[in-house]
Design an enzyme around this catalytic site. Structure first.
Site, PDB file in Angstrom:
ATOM      1  N   GLU A 444       0.906  -1.246  -0.011  1.00 19.01           N
ATOM      2  CA  GLU A 444       0.044   0.022   0.175  1.00 19.01           C
ATOM      3  C   GLU A 444       0.894   1.227  -0.075  1.00 19.01           C
ATOM      4  O   GLU A 444       0.309   2.354   0.486  1.00 19.01           O
ATOM      5  CB  GLU A 444      -0.840   0.032   1.192  1.00 19.01           C
ATOM      6  CG  GLU A 444      -2.373  -0.890   1.218  1.00 19.01           C
ATOM      7  CD  GLU A 444      -2.936  -0.233  -0.024  1.00 19.01           C
ATOM      8  OE1 GLU A 444      -3.146   0.857  -0.356  1.00 19.01           O
ATOM      9  OE2 GLU A 444      -3.946  -1.057  -0.363  1.00 19.01           O
ATOM     10  N   GLY A 445       1.990   1.092  -0.632  1.00 22.14           N
ATOM     11  CA  GLY A 445       3.022   2.309  -0.679  1.00 22.14           C
ATOM     12  C   GLY A 445       4.048   2.234   0.561  1.00 22.14           C
ATOM     13  O   GLY A 445       3.541   2.301   1.754  1.00 22.14           O
TER      14      GLY A 445
END
Ligand SMILES: Cc1cc2nc3c(=O)[nH]c(=O)nc-3n(C[C@H](O)[C@H](O)[C@H](O)COP(=O)(O)OP(=O)(O)OC[C@H]3O[C@@H](n4cnc5c(N)ncnc54)[C@H](O)[C@@H]3O)c2cc1C
Length: 607
Positions: A444-445
């Site tokens: 998610e980054g």
């Protein structure tokens, strides 16, 4: 493995006393059914399900892992039965729209459920978690027909979902996506390509799996502006909305990985698979990133959950295990030695975990209120309201995701350390929490990417420091009101200093970035961590303020010991953890030359 106990007292303290959720729910159109009694009953039921069904599968899941055989994936023993109970309980649809079979409760209720389930067993919670991502995407960008076809079984939980972004050559830089989408005469597309690291890509928990896939049309522009979004179901829906013909998508293998072993991480091969476009052509990334804030907050729960679970295990061990005598004199003279909890250094680790778990939980619940307002704005077609809350949430999201997952990982390390050598031994489950939590700072980054999003995009590019000014104004207004209270005055004074410093740092970085293009990337991580420490300080001051006034009035719903513990933990946080913010402040202002001066070839001198 620590036996998970749902921290209902702390959750209710935050919901009812610190953030006044009863009033908040009463103000929401969808909050009609979220009365205090119903919220209480849901928390109790969910806590029970997590303690009795989901939690006990955590260690088994790690030992057994998922198995791959000829394209099929089997989840560990007990997962299917637990998932069936999850479906029967209607848990997947808690916050989903009633029009598609959900219970229509506020989004924040879903977060509470996710927190308990994810803390009890993160791997298990990944399956419904990924489905939520698919549901949100279809809900926001799908056609009416797509919503009717896919949202009902996804909301029931009888079908699962995935998010297929990553490819072998790219995870962060999705502009490099190569998967192809060929338009067909009937309006569908043929999808061909390979996706890697796909969570829940294949498993035995649901009848069907709905993949949300990023792919490129033949004439698409290069880079991020040429990516479109498709629904690719494992089985094509039949005329009655049931499971029909098998589609050309299959699992090539399972990744062997460090943790979350019961979560299937799949290589997915799309071979002329039938797909259906969602949203406009070439705007796949924009569509994917709507609700990215809520998905990222979902991942930040993993940090809080790791801190909570590891703290529960470490605290019990520290009370039970004995070693030497406390330096201030025997504490348990009848015993052969004092228990670990009497040693200051062990307390340093335990209190760090506690401060992270409870401070982090407060950050989540603070943000969840904003998410409720944002969703309501959307539902009511009030774009201005939706955008205003999305902006507020957008500023906090990288702080939550980056800071809370880094802190959760630190807390998990402390938990194993409290166990000494036994923390390194699998049987106790403390090392599993470290392994399971490492992924939270990556997917998610990554933390680095969250930091760039915060400083580069949200703070400097989009608002020229306005996002920091707006948030610090809220913090400073709160702090000023605390100055007259003897117990909260020290926290308020510190907060006032920090809000001024946060703005000054932002301006200095803005000026530095004008002269040196590397300045943002060089300062971003320190800026993110600094922002996290200050935001958590705000949360601890808010908790301390409620505790102090409840003690003074004698009217709170918690015990005196509970409120005193809140004040003591706030003091610990301000005096032992918050000073770290100053080291980040120094570091972020140092010249970029200390990072950039070495040539790549001079980074190491091997033979
Ligand atoms: C267990 C697991 C589950 C996953 N689940 C999913 C899933 O369900 N769906 C899905 O699509 N993907 C999934 N992923 C993929 C995950 O989201 C990516 O691995 C992640 O986004 C990082 O991408 P990458 O691995 O390509 O790293 P890279 O992009 O190669 O990054 C490597 C390093 O360089 C840094 N970096 C990269 N670019 C920059 C830059 N411009 N400036 C500064 N630093 C930079 C990064 O921060 C990182 O430290 C999963 C991964 C794992 C391991």
């Amino acid at each position: 493995m620590p036996v998970y106990k749902a921290p209902l007292r702390d959750m209710k303290f935050l919901l009812n006393e610190v953030f006044d959720y009863p009033k908040h729910y009463a103000s929401l159109a969808c909050g009609e059914n979220a009365t205090p009694d119903i919220v209480d009953a849901i928390l109790t039921e969910c806590g029970k399900f997590c303690e009795e069904v989901v939690g006990p599968l955590n260690q088994v899941g790690d030992e057994e892992g998922c198995k791959f055989d000829n394209g099929e994936v089997t989840t560990p023993k007990g997962f299917k039965e637990a998932y069936n109970q999850f479906v029967m309980g209607g848990w997947q649809g808690l916050s989903a729209p009633e029009a598609f079979g959900g219970q229509g409760l506020p989004a924040s209720m879903g977060l509470l459920k996710q927190e308990m389930m994810g803390t009890a067993n993160w791997s298990f919670s990944m399956y419904p978690g990924l489905s939520l991502g698919a549901m949100n995407t279809i809900y926001l960008h799908g056609s009416e027909e797509q919503k009717q076809t896919y949202l009902v079984p996804l909301t029931e939980g009888t079908w699962g979902g995935t998010m297929c972004l990553t490819e072998p050559q790219c995870g962060t830089d999705l502009g490099q996506v190569k998967t192809k989408a060929e338009p067909q005469a009937d309006g569908s597309y043929k999808i061909t390509g390979t996706k890697i690291f796909i969570s829940s890509g294949e498993h035995d928990l649901t009848e069907n799996i709905v993949h949300i896939v990023l792919a490129r049309l033949p004439d698409a522009p290069k880079g991020t502006r040429g990516i479109s979004l498709f629904i690719v179901p494992k089985f094509l829906p039949d005329a009655n909305g049931g499971v029909g013909e098998r589609n050309g998508v299959s699992c090539g293998s399972l990744e062997k990985k460090m943790g979350i072993k019961a979560s299937a991480t799949c290589v997915m091969n799309f071979d002329d698979a039938t797909g259906f476009l969602i949203g406009p052509e070439n705007q796949g990334l924009e569509c994917m990133f709507t609700f990215m804030n809520t998905a990222r907050i979902g991942t930040s729960i993993q940090g809080v959950g790791a801190a909570e679970l590891s703290y529960q295990g470490a605290l019990e061990y520290a009370k039970d295990r004995r070693s030497m005598r406390a330096l201030s004199g025997k504490k348990e003279p009848d015993q052969i030695a004092d228990s670990l909890i009497h040693h200051a250094d062990v307390r340093r680790m335990l209190l760090t975990q506690k401060a992270i778990a409870e401070g982090g939980r407060a950050m989540l619940y603070y943000a969840a209120r904003l998410a409720d307002h944002m969703v309501e704005g959307h539902e009511q077609g009030d774009t201005k309201k939706a955008e205003s809350y999305d902006d507020k949430l957008g500023f906090l999201t990288p702080i939550l995701k980056g800071f809370l997952t880094e802190m959760g990982f630190e807390a998990a390390n402390h938990g194993a350390q409290v166990f000494g050598g036994h923390g390194y031994i699998r049987e106790h489950g403390m090392e599993q929490i470290i392994r399971d939590t490492k992924i939270a700072v990556l997917y998610e980054g990554t933390t680095g990417i969250q930091a760039l999003d915060l400083l580069g995009r949200k703070v400097l590019l989009m608002t020229q420091g306005g996002a920091v000014r707006e948030f610090t104004l809220t913090v400073a207004n709160f702090a000023r009101k605390q100055l007259t209270n003897k117990r909260t005055r020290p926290f308020a004074l510190e907060l006032l200093k920090l809000t001024a410093q946060w703005n000054a740092l932002t301006v200095r970085l803005m000026l530095a970035a004008r002269k040196d293009r590397d300045a943002i990337s060089a300062a971003a991580y320190d800026f993110l961590m600094y922002s996290g420490y200050v935001t958590m300080a705000y949360m601890w001051a808010r908790q301390a303020s409620v505790a102090a006034s409840s003690l003074a009035s004698g009217e709170g719903s918690e015990s005196e010991e509970f409120y005193n513990a809140k004040l003591a933990t706030a003091e610990f946080y301000y005096e032992r953890l918050l000073p770290r913010a100053q080291s980040h402040a120094t570091s972020m202002l140092s010249p970029t030359s200390n990072l950039m001066q070495l040539d790549a070839e001079a980074m190491a001198f091997t033979s």
